[in-house]
Write an enzyme that holds these catalytic residues in place. Sequence first.
Site, PDB file in Angstrom:
ATOM      1  N   CYS A  58      27.933  31.641  37.222  1.00 14.68           N
ATOM      2  CA  CYS A  58      27.190  31.260  36.360  1.00 14.68           C
ATOM      3  C   CYS A  58      26.619  29.684  37.018  1.00 14.68           C
ATOM      4  CB  CYS A  58      27.338  31.279  35.401  1.00 14.68           C
ATOM      5  SG  CYS A  58      26.845  31.207  33.648  1.00 14.68           S
ATOM      6  N   HIS A 118      27.299  37.556  35.468  1.00 15.13           N
ATOM      7  CA  HIS A 118      28.662  37.246  35.350  1.00 15.13           C
ATOM      8  C   HIS A 118      29.843  38.098  36.080  1.00 15.13           C
ATOM      9  CE1 HIS A 118      29.548  33.661  33.452  1.00 15.13           C
ATOM     10  NE2 HIS A 118      28.018  33.427  32.984  1.00 15.13           N
ATOM     11  N   GLU A 121      32.089  39.345  36.627  1.00 16.63           N
ATOM     12  CA  GLU A 121      33.151  39.540  35.965  1.00 16.63           C
ATOM     13  C   GLU A 121      32.963  40.321  34.574  1.00 16.63           C
ATOM     14  OE1 GLU A 121      31.883  37.116  36.083  1.00 16.63           O
ATOM     15  OE2 GLU A 121      32.250  35.345  34.749  1.00 16.63           O
TER      16      GLU A 121
END
Lengths: 212, 257
Positions: free
Chosen positions: A80, A194, A196
């Site tokens: 990001c 993202h 994650e």
Amino acid sequence: MVTIIDYGAGNIKSIRNMLKRIGVPSTITSEKQAVQDAEKIILPGVGHFDYGMRQLKQSGLIEVLNQKVLEEKTPLLGICLGAQMLGNKSEEGSENGLGWINMDIIKFKIEQMPPTCKIPNMGWNKISKSKTALQNKNKGVDLFQHLEEDARFYFVHSYHMLPLDTEVTLATANYGYEYAAAVQQGNIYGVQFHPEKSHFFGMRLLENFAGL
Amino acid sequence: MKKFEKRVIPVLTIAGDKLVKTIKFRKPNYIGDPVNAVKIFNEKMVDEIILLDITASQEKRVPNYAKIEEICSEAFMPFAYGGGIQSLQQVDLLFQAGIEKVVLNSILNSNLNLVKEIGEKYGAQSVVASIDIKKNVFGKNYAYSHSGMRKIKEPVEVYFNKILNAGVGEIMLNSIDRDGTFQGYDLALIQKYSTLSKVPLIACGGAMGVNSFTLAIQNGASAVAAGSLFVYRGEQKGIMINYPSQEELVEKVFKKL
């Protein structure tokens, strides 16, 4: 072992949680020595470009990161804002980026987008792999290994990467128009989305990165 | 294949550390353990989760950081938290616990500056404004804070624009009258305010099935949220955590847009 850089602007906890889930050992650090010893580096980041760059400068880690990434060619993944900071500069602020990848960061061009595309772009999207990604696949250094057409990733951003060198684009996404969702220059990778926060698609990508 | 898939978001309402579900913001019914619910939603690969502590502001409690951290460790999707947030310091602790968005509601009426403070540090995309709307007996809409307990005097449009201009990244518009009723979203409300909003609007309150999502999105919602729909099953309202498959959403929602 993956070293996650903690410079006070990023959701490091969720990256660590996911690495833990996929069985990849990781450490969170803001220490020069730990960065010096890193085998793989993740540069996270959320928030304003200038805030992120100032925090990174204040951390005193830029020098050691330059050495690791540019000289020792340690694989690094920017996520990001962490990906955007790999570029030269951003329309969001006045600070210079790290300048490792030849790209600028620009605001979404609203005038080219349908009104239903609100800013920030916040949501799940598919990606299209670029020629560079396919070449990587042949070389066996594939960040998108085992990520096929159904792969979806979570995006949240108002600015996007604009590679000035088209070969650095690793994947694109479409939000009103096509833009770079992932970039790569040698050992340096950046993803706008993202991983994650992208369920097992993200797990797979982080697994791939850990295996580079 | 639709280019822009819209987010479908389970909203988990908690009272302290218990998962509960209300009807029109009243009669909280005990559902179970939020950690367990998030585990199931994680397996179902939900787009995002919004966790709201609906009694925190009323009871003047601070967020339960330990519990939030425990819940987040199971959440491999975007995770937003709201309830009792009053300061940037609290927001720092929430981000450290693993969330990436905060939902503000009651504080918006007394300290709108907090939106700016959070935006400068974490970016506007990390601030969700939650606005709860209830109709009076004449059918006129009013905004409410403190879980529907305090009426905002200003007209909804004025309040909405003030919050929008403060720099929030998203607005979650919740119909108190539809909460837990399975009557479908208040489409007129969604249409009116999505037109006024530059930022994504999350519709909430009243969803009765995936068809409700299609209608809300057709009326301008950027994302759809629901509570009861995802924790109850069938007319008897048996407790069962559920979420449509991606295939079902594509077939019944995204392809129709």
